[in-house]
Motif scaffolding. Sequence first.
Motif, PDB file in Angstrom:
ATOM      1  N   ARG A 136      18.173   7.463  25.032  1.00 59.06           N
ATOM      2  CA  ARG A 136      17.128   8.216  25.738  1.00 59.06           C
ATOM      3  C   ARG A 136      15.821   8.219  24.949  1.00 59.06           C
ATOM      4  N   GLU A 137      15.909   8.483  23.634  1.00 59.17           N
ATOM      5  CA  GLU A 137      14.698   8.571  22.817  1.00 59.17           C
ATOM      6  C   GLU A 137      14.051   7.203  22.607  1.00 59.17           C
ATOM      7  N   MET A 138      14.869   6.155  22.481  1.00 59.30           N
ATOM      8  CA  MET A 138      14.277   4.828  22.327  1.00 59.30           C
ATOM      9  C   MET A 138      13.586   4.387  23.603  1.00 59.30           C
TER      10      MET A 138
ATOM     11  N   ARG B  86      11.842   6.412  25.307  1.00 58.81           N
ATOM     12  CA  ARG B  86      10.532   7.048  25.164  1.00 58.81           C
ATOM     13  C   ARG B  86       9.634   6.232  24.219  1.00 58.81           C
ATOM     14  N   VAL B  87      10.239   5.631  23.193  1.00 65.19           N
ATOM     15  CA  VAL B  87       9.460   4.799  22.272  1.00 65.19           C
ATOM     16  C   VAL B  87       9.009   3.514  22.955  1.00 65.19           C
ATOM     17  N   PHE B  88       9.938   2.881  23.680  1.00 63.29           N
ATOM     18  CA  PHE B  88       9.658   1.608  24.358  1.00 63.29           C
ATOM     19  C   PHE B  88      10.104   1.690  25.814  1.00 63.29           C
ATOM     20  N   PRO B  89       9.350   2.366  26.666  1.00 61.68           N
ATOM     21  CA  PRO B  89       9.772   2.510  28.066  1.00 61.68           C
ATOM     22  C   PRO B  89       9.866   1.185  28.802  1.00 61.68           C
ATOM     23  N   GLU B  90       9.183   0.176  28.304  1.00 66.62           N
ATOM     24  CA  GLU B  90       9.137  -1.115  28.996  1.00 66.62           C
ATOM     25  C   GLU B  90      10.241  -2.076  28.557  1.00 66.62           C
ATOM     26  N   LYS B  91      11.044  -1.689  27.571  1.00 65.65           N
ATOM     27  CA  LYS B  91      12.018  -2.619  27.003  1.00 65.65           C
ATOM     28  C   LYS B  91      13.449  -2.243  27.386  1.00 65.65           C
ATOM     29  N   GLU B  92      14.327  -3.251  27.400  1.00 67.13           N
ATOM     30  CA  GLU B  92      15.738  -3.061  27.684  1.00 67.13           C
ATOM     31  C   GLU B  92      16.563  -3.620  26.529  1.00 67.13           C
ATOM     32  N   TRP B  93      17.727  -3.028  26.308  1.00 60.34           N
ATOM     33  CA  TRP B  93      18.617  -3.496  25.258  1.00 60.34           C
ATOM     34  C   TRP B  93      19.177  -4.869  25.605  1.00 60.34           C
ATOM     35  N   VAL B  94      19.265  -5.706  24.586  1.00 61.73           N
ATOM     36  CA  VAL B  94      19.834  -7.044  24.727  1.00 61.73           C
ATOM     37  C   VAL B  94      20.952  -7.185  23.699  1.00 61.73           C
ATOM     38  N   GLU B  95      22.120  -7.644  24.132  1.00 59.98           N
ATOM     39  CA  GLU B  95      23.188  -7.906  23.168  1.00 59.98           C
ATOM     40  C   GLU B  95      22.904  -9.229  22.472  1.00 59.98           C
ATOM     41  N   LEU B  96      22.883  -9.187  21.138  1.00 59.10           N
ATOM     42  CA  LEU B  96      22.563 -10.391  20.378  1.00 59.10           C
ATOM     43  C   LEU B  96      23.723 -11.387  20.440  1.00 59.10           C
ATOM     44  N   PRO B  97      23.419 -12.661  20.666  1.00 64.69           N
ATOM     45  CA  PRO B  97      24.488 -13.668  20.644  1.00 64.69           C
ATOM     46  C   PRO B  97      25.066 -13.803  19.245  1.00 64.69           C
ATOM     47  N   PHE B  98      26.309 -14.259  19.176  1.00 61.23           N
ATOM     48  CA  PHE B  98      26.995 -14.318  17.883  1.00 61.23           C
ATOM     49  C   PHE B  98      26.403 -15.359  16.932  1.00 61.23           C
ATOM     50  N   ASP B  99      25.565 -16.257  17.463  1.00 61.72           N
ATOM     51  CA  ASP B  99      24.922 -17.232  16.585  1.00 61.72           C
ATOM     52  C   ASP B  99      23.557 -16.751  16.084  1.00 61.72           C
ATOM     53  N   HIS B 100      23.206 -15.490  16.373  1.00 65.26           N
ATOM     54  CA  HIS B 100      21.928 -14.955  15.899  1.00 65.26           C
ATOM     55  C   HIS B 100      21.926 -14.928  14.372  1.00 65.26           C
TER      56      HIS B 100
ATOM     57  N   GLY C 144      25.323  13.695  16.595  1.00 62.49           N
ATOM     58  CA  GLY C 144      24.809  14.619  17.602  1.00 62.49           C
ATOM     59  C   GLY C 144      23.499  14.200  18.224  1.00 62.49           C
ATOM     60  N   ASN C 145      22.707  15.178  18.618  1.00 58.96           N
ATOM     61  CA  ASN C 145      21.508  14.948  19.407  1.00 58.96           C
ATOM     62  C   ASN C 145      20.369  14.380  18.564  1.00 58.96           C
ATOM     63  N   VAL C 146      19.703  13.385  19.126  1.00 62.04           N
ATOM     64  CA  VAL C 146      18.483  12.819  18.558  1.00 62.04           C
ATOM     65  C   VAL C 146      17.332  13.245  19.453  1.00 62.04           C
ATOM     66  N   ARG C 147      16.269  13.763  18.853  1.00 60.99           N
ATOM     67  CA  ARG C 147      15.095  14.151  19.633  1.00 60.99           C
ATOM     68  C   ARG C 147      13.857  13.904  18.791  1.00 60.99           C
ATOM     69  N   PHE C 148      12.978  13.024  19.265  1.00 65.21           N
ATOM     70  CA  PHE C 148      11.738  12.743  18.564  1.00 65.21           C
ATOM     71  C   PHE C 148      10.604  13.560  19.164  1.00 65.21           C
ATOM     72  N   SER C 149       9.706  14.029  18.325  1.00 68.01           N
ATOM     73  CA  SER C 149       8.496  14.681  18.821  1.00 68.01           C
ATOM     74  C   SER C 149       7.570  13.628  19.411  1.00 68.01           C
ATOM     75  N   ASN C 150       6.573  14.051  20.143  1.00 66.68           N
ATOM     76  CA  ASN C 150       5.603  13.107  20.697  1.00 66.68           C
ATOM     77  C   ASN C 150       4.894  12.323  19.596  1.00 66.68           C
TER      78      ASN C 150
END
Length: 230
Positions: free
Chosen positions: A133-135, A137-151, A97-103
Amino acid sequence: MKDTVQYISILFIAALTASGIIVTEPVKAADKPYDFAVTRLHYPGGGDWYSDPSSLPNLITFLREEAALNVNPEEIRLQPEEAELFLHPYLYMTGHGNVRFSNEGIRTLRRYLTSGGFLHADDNYGMDESFRREMKRVFPEKEWVELPFDHPIYHIKYDFTNGPPKIHKHDGKPAQGLGLFHNERLVVFYTYETDLGDGWEDTDVHNDPAELHQSALKMGTNIVLYALTH
Protein backbone atom coordinates in the motif's frame (compact mmCIF):
# COMPACT_ATOMS: atom_id res chain seq x y z
CA MET A 1 33.90 -0.11 -4.92
CA LYS A 2 34.95 3.01 -3.04
CA ASP A 3 34.72 5.14 -6.19
CA THR A 4 31.23 3.75 -6.88
CA VAL A 5 29.98 4.68 -3.41
CA GLN A 6 31.51 8.16 -3.60
CA TYR A 7 29.92 8.71 -7.01
CA ILE A 8 26.51 7.64 -5.71
CA SER A 9 26.84 9.99 -2.74
CA ILE A 10 27.67 12.89 -5.08
CA LEU A 11 24.60 12.09 -7.18
CA PHE A 12 22.41 12.01 -4.07
CA ILE A 13 23.72 15.38 -2.85
CA ALA A 14 23.07 16.87 -6.30
CA ALA A 15 19.53 15.51 -6.23
CA LEU A 16 18.94 17.05 -2.82
CA THR A 17 20.21 20.42 -3.97
CA ALA A 18 18.00 20.29 -7.06
CA SER A 19 15.04 19.53 -4.81
CA GLY A 20 15.69 22.58 -2.66
CA ILE A 21 17.16 20.64 0.29
CA ILE A 22 20.37 22.12 1.63
CA VAL A 23 22.94 19.65 2.92
CA THR A 24 25.44 21.24 5.28
CA GLU A 25 28.78 19.53 5.87
CA PRO A 26 27.81 16.32 4.04
CA VAL A 27 29.32 13.05 5.15
CA LYS A 28 31.51 11.80 2.32
CA ALA A 29 32.80 8.27 1.85
CA ALA A 30 36.38 9.57 1.88
CA ASP A 31 35.89 11.03 5.36
CA LYS A 32 35.18 7.62 6.87
CA PRO A 33 37.34 4.50 7.41
CA TYR A 34 34.68 2.50 5.55
CA ASP A 35 33.18 2.82 2.09
CA PHE A 36 29.47 2.47 2.87
CA ALA A 37 27.02 1.45 5.57
CA VAL A 38 24.12 -0.98 5.69
CA THR A 39 21.18 1.28 6.56
CA ARG A 40 17.95 0.17 8.21
CA LEU A 41 14.77 2.14 7.58
CA HIS A 42 13.06 3.27 10.79
CA TYR A 43 9.53 3.70 9.50
CA PRO A 44 6.41 4.80 11.43
CA GLY A 45 3.04 3.05 11.56
CA GLY A 46 3.44 0.60 14.42
CA GLY A 47 5.40 -2.11 12.63
CA ASP A 48 8.48 -3.55 14.30
CA TRP A 49 11.06 -2.01 11.96
CA TYR A 50 13.74 -3.07 14.47
CA SER A 51 12.97 -6.81 14.30
CA ASP A 52 15.66 -9.49 13.89
CA PRO A 53 18.30 -7.60 15.91
CA SER A 54 21.15 -10.01 15.10
CA SER A 55 20.39 -10.09 11.36
CA LEU A 56 22.21 -7.03 10.06
CA PRO A 57 25.25 -7.46 12.34
CA ASN A 58 25.64 -10.99 10.94
CA LEU A 59 25.15 -9.82 7.36
CA ILE A 60 27.70 -7.05 7.88
CA THR A 61 30.23 -9.52 9.26
CA PHE A 62 29.67 -11.78 6.25
CA LEU A 63 30.07 -8.83 3.85
CA ARG A 64 33.36 -7.89 5.51
CA GLU A 65 34.81 -11.37 5.86
CA GLU A 66 33.48 -13.28 2.86
CA ALA A 67 32.91 -10.55 0.27
CA ALA A 68 35.84 -8.34 1.41
CA LEU A 69 33.66 -5.22 1.44
CA ASN A 70 34.82 -2.26 3.50
CA VAL A 71 31.47 -1.75 5.21
CA ASN A 72 30.76 0.09 8.46
CA PRO A 73 30.76 -2.60 11.19
CA GLU A 74 27.60 -1.04 12.66
CA GLU A 75 24.26 -0.58 10.94
CA ILE A 76 22.88 2.92 10.41
CA ARG A 77 19.22 3.67 11.26
CA LEU A 78 17.38 6.44 9.45
CA GLN A 79 13.79 7.58 9.13
CA PRO A 80 12.17 8.04 5.70
CA GLU A 81 12.18 11.85 5.96
CA GLU A 82 15.89 12.21 6.72
CA ALA A 83 18.10 13.84 4.09
CA GLU A 84 21.01 11.61 5.15
CA LEU A 85 19.31 8.78 3.24
CA PHE A 86 20.89 10.24 0.12
CA LEU A 87 24.36 9.35 1.42
CA HIS A 88 23.57 5.65 1.71
CA PRO A 89 23.24 3.48 -1.42
CA TYR A 90 21.66 0.43 0.28
CA LEU A 91 18.52 0.82 2.40
CA TYR A 92 16.92 -2.15 4.17
CA MET A 93 13.54 -2.55 5.81
CA THR A 94 11.69 -5.43 7.45
CA GLY A 95 9.02 -6.10 10.05
CA HIS A 96 5.80 -7.94 10.91
CA GLY A 97 3.31 -5.12 11.36
CA ASN A 98 1.99 -1.92 9.85
CA VAL A 99 4.09 0.31 7.60
CA ARG A 100 2.97 3.92 7.24
CA PHE A 101 4.98 6.69 5.61
CA SER A 102 4.29 10.37 6.18
CA ASN A 103 3.72 12.58 3.16
CA GLU A 104 7.22 13.99 3.59
CA GLY A 105 8.59 10.46 3.86
CA ILE A 106 6.85 9.53 0.60
CA ARG A 107 8.39 12.50 -1.20
CA THR A 108 11.86 11.86 0.21
CA LEU A 109 11.81 8.13 -0.56
CA ARG A 110 10.72 8.80 -4.12
CA ARG A 111 13.53 11.32 -4.64
CA TYR A 112 16.00 8.93 -3.00
CA LEU A 113 15.02 6.00 -5.21
CA THR A 114 14.84 7.98 -8.45
CA SER A 115 18.23 9.61 -7.73
CA GLY A 116 20.25 6.40 -7.46
CA GLY A 117 19.11 4.87 -4.17
CA PHE A 118 18.11 1.26 -3.63
CA LEU A 119 15.59 -0.22 -1.17
CA HIS A 120 15.61 -3.88 -0.15
CA ALA A 121 12.39 -4.79 1.65
CA ASP A 122 12.17 -8.18 3.34
CA ASP A 123 8.76 -9.31 4.60
CA ASN A 124 9.17 -10.79 8.07
CA TYR A 125 5.62 -12.12 7.76
CA GLY A 126 2.97 -9.50 8.35
CA MET A 127 4.07 -6.32 6.63
CA ASP A 128 3.11 -7.33 3.07
CA GLU A 129 -0.26 -5.60 2.78
CA SER A 130 0.81 -2.30 4.35
CA PHE A 131 4.16 -2.27 2.52
CA ARG A 132 2.52 -2.71 -0.88
CA ARG A 133 0.00 0.00 0.00
CA GLU A 134 2.73 2.48 0.97
CA MET A 135 4.91 1.73 -2.05
CA LYS A 136 1.88 2.47 -4.20
CA ARG A 137 1.88 5.91 -2.59
CA VAL A 138 5.59 6.29 -3.42
CA PHE A 139 5.16 5.06 -7.01
CA PRO A 140 1.46 5.16 -7.96
CA GLU A 141 2.36 4.61 -11.61
CA LYS A 142 4.43 1.44 -11.11
CA GLU A 143 3.55 -2.24 -10.74
CA TRP A 144 5.52 -5.06 -9.14
CA VAL A 145 7.44 -7.31 -11.51
CA GLU A 146 8.77 -10.73 -10.54
CA LEU A 147 12.44 -10.85 -11.49
CA PRO A 148 13.44 -13.71 -13.80
CA PHE A 149 15.85 -16.23 -12.34
CA ASP A 150 18.57 -15.15 -14.76
CA HIS A 151 18.54 -11.58 -13.39
CA PRO A 152 22.03 -10.43 -12.29
CA ILE A 153 20.91 -10.00 -8.67
CA TYR A 154 20.78 -13.80 -8.41
CA HIS A 155 24.24 -14.34 -9.90
CA ILE A 156 26.43 -11.30 -9.19
CA LYS A 157 28.57 -13.30 -6.73
CA TYR A 158 26.66 -16.41 -5.66
CA ASP A 159 24.39 -18.34 -8.00
CA PHE A 160 20.71 -18.78 -7.12
CA THR A 161 19.32 -20.59 -10.13
CA ASN A 162 15.79 -20.73 -8.68
CA GLY A 163 15.57 -17.19 -7.36
CA PRO A 164 15.59 -16.25 -3.67
CA PRO A 165 16.01 -19.12 -1.20
CA LYS A 166 13.02 -20.24 0.84
CA ILE A 167 14.11 -19.71 4.46
CA HIS A 168 10.85 -19.99 6.43
CA LYS A 169 7.45 -21.47 5.64
CA HIS A 170 5.15 -18.47 6.21
CA ASP A 171 2.08 -19.22 4.06
CA GLY A 172 3.85 -22.01 2.22
CA LYS A 173 4.06 -20.03 -1.02
CA PRO A 174 7.19 -20.07 -3.20
CA ALA A 175 9.78 -17.43 -2.37
CA GLN A 176 9.61 -14.47 -4.73
CA GLY A 177 11.87 -11.60 -5.66
CA LEU A 178 9.70 -8.68 -6.79
CA GLY A 179 10.94 -5.42 -8.21
CA LEU A 180 9.97 -1.85 -9.00
CA PHE A 181 11.89 -0.21 -11.84
CA HIS A 182 12.62 3.42 -12.66
CA ASN A 183 14.08 4.19 -16.09
CA GLU A 184 14.85 0.46 -16.42
CA ARG A 185 16.86 0.47 -13.17
CA LEU A 186 15.78 -1.77 -10.30
CA VAL A 187 15.10 0.63 -7.41
CA VAL A 188 13.13 -1.58 -4.99
CA PHE A 189 13.74 -5.28 -4.46
CA TYR A 190 11.13 -7.04 -2.35
CA THR A 191 11.91 -10.50 -1.00
CA TYR A 192 8.54 -12.08 -0.25
CA GLU A 193 7.75 -15.45 1.35
CA THR A 194 11.42 -16.08 2.03
CA ASP A 195 12.40 -14.14 5.20
CA LEU A 196 16.07 -13.53 4.55
CA GLY A 197 16.34 -11.44 7.73
CA ASP A 198 15.38 -14.42 9.89
CA GLY A 199 17.96 -16.44 8.00
CA TRP A 200 20.63 -13.84 8.75
CA GLU A 201 19.94 -14.03 12.47
CA ASP A 202 21.95 -16.17 14.88
CA THR A 203 21.14 -19.78 14.03
CA ASP A 204 19.86 -20.58 17.52
CA VAL A 205 17.12 -17.90 17.27
CA HIS A 206 15.02 -19.91 14.82
CA ASN A 207 16.99 -23.17 14.94
CA ASP A 208 17.87 -22.77 11.29
CA PRO A 209 20.28 -25.31 9.81
CA ALA A 210 23.68 -23.94 8.88
CA GLU A 211 23.04 -24.30 5.15
CA LEU A 212 19.93 -22.08 5.31
CA HIS A 213 21.85 -19.49 7.31
CA GLN A 214 24.62 -19.46 4.71
CA SER A 215 22.17 -19.36 1.83
CA ALA A 216 20.40 -16.33 3.31
CA LEU A 217 23.69 -14.50 3.89
CA LYS A 218 24.86 -15.22 0.35
CA MET A 219 21.60 -13.92 -1.12
CA GLY A 220 21.92 -10.82 1.05
CA THR A 221 25.45 -10.30 -0.23
CA ASN A 222 24.23 -10.50 -3.81
CA ILE A 223 21.58 -7.86 -3.08
CA VAL A 224 24.06 -5.46 -1.47
CA LEU A 225 26.60 -5.92 -4.28
CA TYR A 226 23.91 -5.30 -6.85
CA ALA A 227 22.78 -2.14 -5.06
CA LEU A 228 26.33 -0.80 -5.00
CA THR A 229 27.05 -1.44 -8.66
CA HIS A 230 23.81 -0.70 -10.52
